[in-house]
Design an enzyme around this catalytic site. Sequence first.
Site, PDB file in Angstrom:
ATOM      1  N   SER A   1       2.923  -9.525   3.192  1.00 32.60           N
ATOM      2  CA  SER A   1       2.253 -10.537   4.016  1.00 32.60           C
ATOM      3  C   SER A   1       3.160 -11.730   4.287  1.00 32.60           C
ATOM      4  CB  SER A   1       0.979 -11.018   3.326  1.00 32.60           C
ATOM      5  OG  SER A   1       0.076  -9.953   3.191  1.00 32.60           O
TER       6      SER A   1
HETATM    7  N1  SAH Z   1      -0.748  -7.993  -0.646  1.00 34.30           N
HETATM    8  C1  SAH Z   1       0.417  -7.446   0.006  1.00 34.30           C
HETATM    9  C2  SAH Z   1       0.129  -7.030   1.422  1.00 34.30           C
HETATM   10  C3  SAH Z   1       0.176  -5.561   1.566  1.00 34.30           C
HETATM   11  S1  SAH Z   1      -0.271  -4.982   3.173  1.00 34.30           S
HETATM   12  C4  SAH Z   1       1.544  -8.457  -0.089  1.00 34.30           C
HETATM   13  O1  SAH Z   1       1.587  -9.192  -1.008  1.00 34.30           O
HETATM   14  O2  SAH Z   1       2.403  -8.496   0.726  1.00 34.30           O
HETATM   15  C5  SAH Z   1      -1.920  -4.448   2.882  1.00 34.30           C
HETATM   16  C6  SAH Z   1      -2.084  -3.319   1.901  1.00 34.30           C
HETATM   17  O3  SAH Z   1      -3.468  -2.977   1.916  1.00 34.30           O
HETATM   18  C7  SAH Z   1      -1.319  -2.040   2.221  1.00 34.30           C
HETATM   19  O4  SAH Z   1      -0.484  -1.738   1.151  1.00 34.30           O
HETATM   20  C8  SAH Z   1      -2.415  -0.993   2.380  1.00 34.30           C
HETATM   21  O5  SAH Z   1      -2.071   0.276   1.883  1.00 34.30           O
HETATM   22  C9  SAH Z   1      -3.542  -1.608   1.566  1.00 34.30           C
HETATM   23  N2  SAH Z   1      -4.883  -1.113   1.857  1.00 34.30           N
HETATM   24  C10 SAH Z   1      -5.459  -0.822   3.049  1.00 34.30           C
HETATM   25  N3  SAH Z   1      -6.719  -0.376   2.860  1.00 34.30           N
HETATM   26  C11 SAH Z   1      -6.952  -0.403   1.521  1.00 34.30           C
HETATM   27  C12 SAH Z   1      -8.048  -0.046   0.702  1.00 34.30           C
HETATM   28  N4  SAH Z   1      -9.201   0.441   1.182  1.00 34.30           N
HETATM   29  N5  SAH Z   1      -7.926  -0.191  -0.642  1.00 34.30           N
HETATM   30  C13 SAH Z   1      -6.775  -0.675  -1.199  1.00 34.30           C
HETATM   31  N6  SAH Z   1      -5.689  -1.005  -0.470  1.00 34.30           N
HETATM   32  C14 SAH Z   1      -5.779  -0.866   0.873  1.00 34.30           C
END
Ligand code: SAH
Length: 295
Positions: free
Chosen positions: A145
Amino acid sequence: MTSKDKRFPLPLSSVVNQKDKSGDRSLNRTAMPQTAMRNAAHHLSGKAAHQTAPRAEPRFSQGGNVGNASNTGTAGLSPSLLSGPLVSEGVRRAMVARVAQQGVRDTTVLAALQAVPRHLFLESGMASQAYVDASLPIGHHQTISQPYIVARMLEIMRNGANLGRVLEIGTGCGYQAAVLSVVAKEVYSIERIKALHELAKTNLRPMRIANIRLHYGDGMLGLPQEAPFDGIILAAAGMEVPQALLQQLRVGGRLVAPVGGRNQVLQLIERVSNYEWTRAVMEQCHFVPLHSGVI
Ligand code: SAH
């Protein structure tokens, strides 16, 4: 999870799969003990942290933060230079200053952003861009993010208060979980892509953060066994916030989530009683989609 696993603090190493050999690349990384992160956060926030007035009313911005990344600062630095702790601290400071300029006021959150070495969550080829305020690829069509939005969501969720137990949906590479671990007492984070769950473990292990619990599973179901949560934060956008998550919010708790498809907005949902939730739209945003099930 057994009941004896539930005590805090525990070293992260105690909750990760001990048999996992994929952590080798972490050995080359700079360890950042969580106590050091907390100390840095404390030092940086100082008295100002206590001056952050709780905001009863959500602020409504004009939006426009999407794609607002400032590309100054790190573009000319090589990854090897950035891996030096002093250099990365300096460029991180510049990144935090840009996030503050974009309107994040909560000094506790800004200090947490300063305390977490974002470059350690990226592939070495991407590390030189770690302190550009932008989302960046982490593989599996997912992104780390944007620091601004991480800070903004935490600011909205905290609302000037100390957080106890929080839940993050979408661990990804573990960056936001690390930032959360500085501002909350207990952090639970769920990821649905096994490879990313493993990546987050690998990234977080050398930091020995005692108050993060990583779970592999469908975050749309939440973690009923650990509920209720004081705060819930979604790092992926669904067309609506899953009911299970609303139910797992403590009365008085705050959930922050991107909602929508092509056009997304950041929503703040507060549980005001057992049967009542309020909703406010904060600003535009852009996140990867929330999917059900695991892969
Ligand atoms: N928090 C992360 C952002 C990751 S992007 C950071 O620090 O940068 C968002 C993430 O949400 C992805 O890895 C994706 O696989 C996950 N995601 C999407 N749907 C989800 C769900 N139902 N349960 C858990 N993770 C999910």
